[in-house]
Design an enzyme around this catalytic site. Structure first.
Site, PDB file in Angstrom:
ATOM      1  N   LYS A  41      57.763  44.858 105.306  1.00  0.00           N
ATOM      2  CA  LYS A  41      58.207  45.273 106.645  1.00  0.00           C
ATOM      3  C   LYS A  41      57.407  46.479 107.143  1.00  0.00           C
ATOM      4  O   LYS A  41      56.974  46.510 108.303  1.00  0.00           O
ATOM      5  CB  LYS A  41      59.707  45.591 106.626  1.00  0.00           C
ATOM      6  CG  LYS A  41      60.580  44.360 106.451  1.00  0.00           C
ATOM      7  CD  LYS A  41      62.026  44.721 106.137  1.00  0.00           C
ATOM      8  CE  LYS A  41      62.828  43.462 105.839  1.00  0.00           C
ATOM      9  NZ  LYS A  41      64.229  43.754 105.447  1.00  0.00           N
ATOM     10  N   GLN A  74      68.559  48.270 104.222  1.00  0.00           N
ATOM     11  CA  GLN A  74      68.101  47.170 103.384  1.00  0.00           C
ATOM     12  C   GLN A  74      69.234  46.695 102.477  1.00  0.00           C
ATOM     13  O   GLN A  74      69.833  47.476 101.751  1.00  0.00           O
ATOM     14  CB  GLN A  74      66.896  47.600 102.544  1.00  0.00           C
ATOM     15  CG  GLN A  74      66.307  46.497 101.695  1.00  0.00           C
ATOM     16  CD  GLN A  74      65.740  45.350 102.520  1.00  0.00           C
ATOM     17  OE1 GLN A  74      65.091  45.564 103.545  1.00  0.00           O
ATOM     18  NE2 GLN A  74      65.976  44.130 102.077  1.00  0.00           N
ATOM     19  N   ASP A 103      68.921  44.500 112.807  1.00  0.00           N
ATOM     20  CA  ASP A 103      69.295  43.388 111.942  1.00  0.00           C
ATOM     21  C   ASP A 103      70.384  42.515 112.592  1.00  0.00           C
ATOM     22  O   ASP A 103      70.664  41.420 112.114  1.00  0.00           O
ATOM     23  CB  ASP A 103      69.807  43.905 110.594  1.00  0.00           C
ATOM     24  CG  ASP A 103      68.833  43.642 109.454  1.00  0.00           C
ATOM     25  OD1 ASP A 103      67.829  42.936 109.681  1.00  0.00           O
ATOM     26  OD2 ASP A 103      69.078  44.125 108.343  1.00  0.00           O
TER      27      ASP A 103
END
Length: 290
Positions: free
Chosen positions: A51, A95, A118
């Site tokens: 990422k 994460q 997200d």
């Protein structure tokens, strides 16, 4: 036919790069993404590295914030508060998974929904389920974009999704069964308690597998001409590899590929698309009026 996620993602990243110039000019700075990583889970380390690399490649400012595995929730929430209140931070990503001693849902809900790239806060899940998404979770977003880019029309298709996570299965159910331009599918959501899974998969025009269990779907469970999207990533021992392992998906590729009209490989299928659509979400967050 093999679906080349790498090639599709390259095209989208080029499009995003063109948008980034305008966004950066308007902001007076590049868009920014802050990733919080707790502990040293090897898979998470790999994902985060990819990422940050993607951010650097296209001109997004990517920042990794590390915490020890024994960190307390209060310290994480304090950090999220700082990021929420920093107008130079456009996207915040926690994460997953986090260590079991932490309340994952509580931490996610602490993120400002306008920075939740997200798409996992209750507000953003609600917007997606109501048909007006702000941020689509990156993996479902990537899968929907695959369908659009290779010309697969979804209205009327019978779809089976194996896996009901908030990251993949549930948002995909909403997207594919919704009233969008390329949606309107009849979708069945299967999981570990589904009995006689093969009865469902043999009827499906499209099968999406996202459970993290190697070879849960094989060619005997697939009808001729079905489209198969393999989201799973599993490590299996392979002494011929320098790393000592190789990556495989949730689908038995050799047998399923003989039946499928389209299929995604692992690696190189859904993975690159997930990272690319996260970059798209960061750009969208940077464009939001905060």
């Amino acid at each position: 036919m093999l679906i080349d996620g790498k090639e599709i993602s390259k095209k989208i990243l080029k499009e995003i790069s063109n948008d980034l110039y305008k966004i950066s000019k308007n902001l007076g700075r590049p868009p920014s993404l802050s990733i919080i990583l707790v502990g040293n889970n090897s898979a998470s380390e790999t994902y985060v590295k990819a990422k940050i690399k993607a951010c650097n490649q296209i001109g997004i400012k990517g920042e990794l914030i590390r915490f020890d595995v024994n960190v307390q929730s209060k310290a994480l929430m304090d950090e999220i508060d700082k990021l929420n209140n920093n107008s130079d931070i456009d996207g915040i990503l926690l994460q997953l998974p986090v260590p079991k001693n932490l309340n994952e849902r509580e931490l996610i809900e602490h993120i400002n929904p306008l920075k939740d790239v997200d798409g996992l806060t209750a507000e953003n899940i609600g917007l997606l389920n109501s048909g007006s998404p702000r941020f689509i979770p990156a993996t479902p977003y990537g899968i929907m974009e695959i369908f659009n880019r290779i010309g697969i029309t979804l209205p009327g298709k019978k779809v089976v999704i194996i896996g009901r996570s908030n990251i993949v299965g549930r948002p995909l159910f909403s997207l594919m069964s919704g009233k969008g331009e390329n949606s309107n599918s009849t979708v069945t959501l299967c999981h570990r308690y589904t009995k006689n899974l093969t009865e469902f998969t043999l009827q499906a025009d499209i099968i999406i597998v996202a459970v993290g269990s190697a070879n849960i779907l094989d060619g005997s469970m697939v009808k001729e001409g079905a489209i198969i999207i393999d989201v799973g990533i599993n490590r299996v021992e392979d002494k011929s590899k320098k790393s000592g392992y190789r990556l495989i998906g949730d689908v038995d590729f050799k047998t399923a590929n003989k039946k499928a009209s389209y299929i995604t490989p692992v690696p190189g299928g859904v993975g690159p698309m997930t990272i690319t659509m996260l970059m798209k979400n960061v750009c969208n967050a940077a464009s939001e009026v905060k």
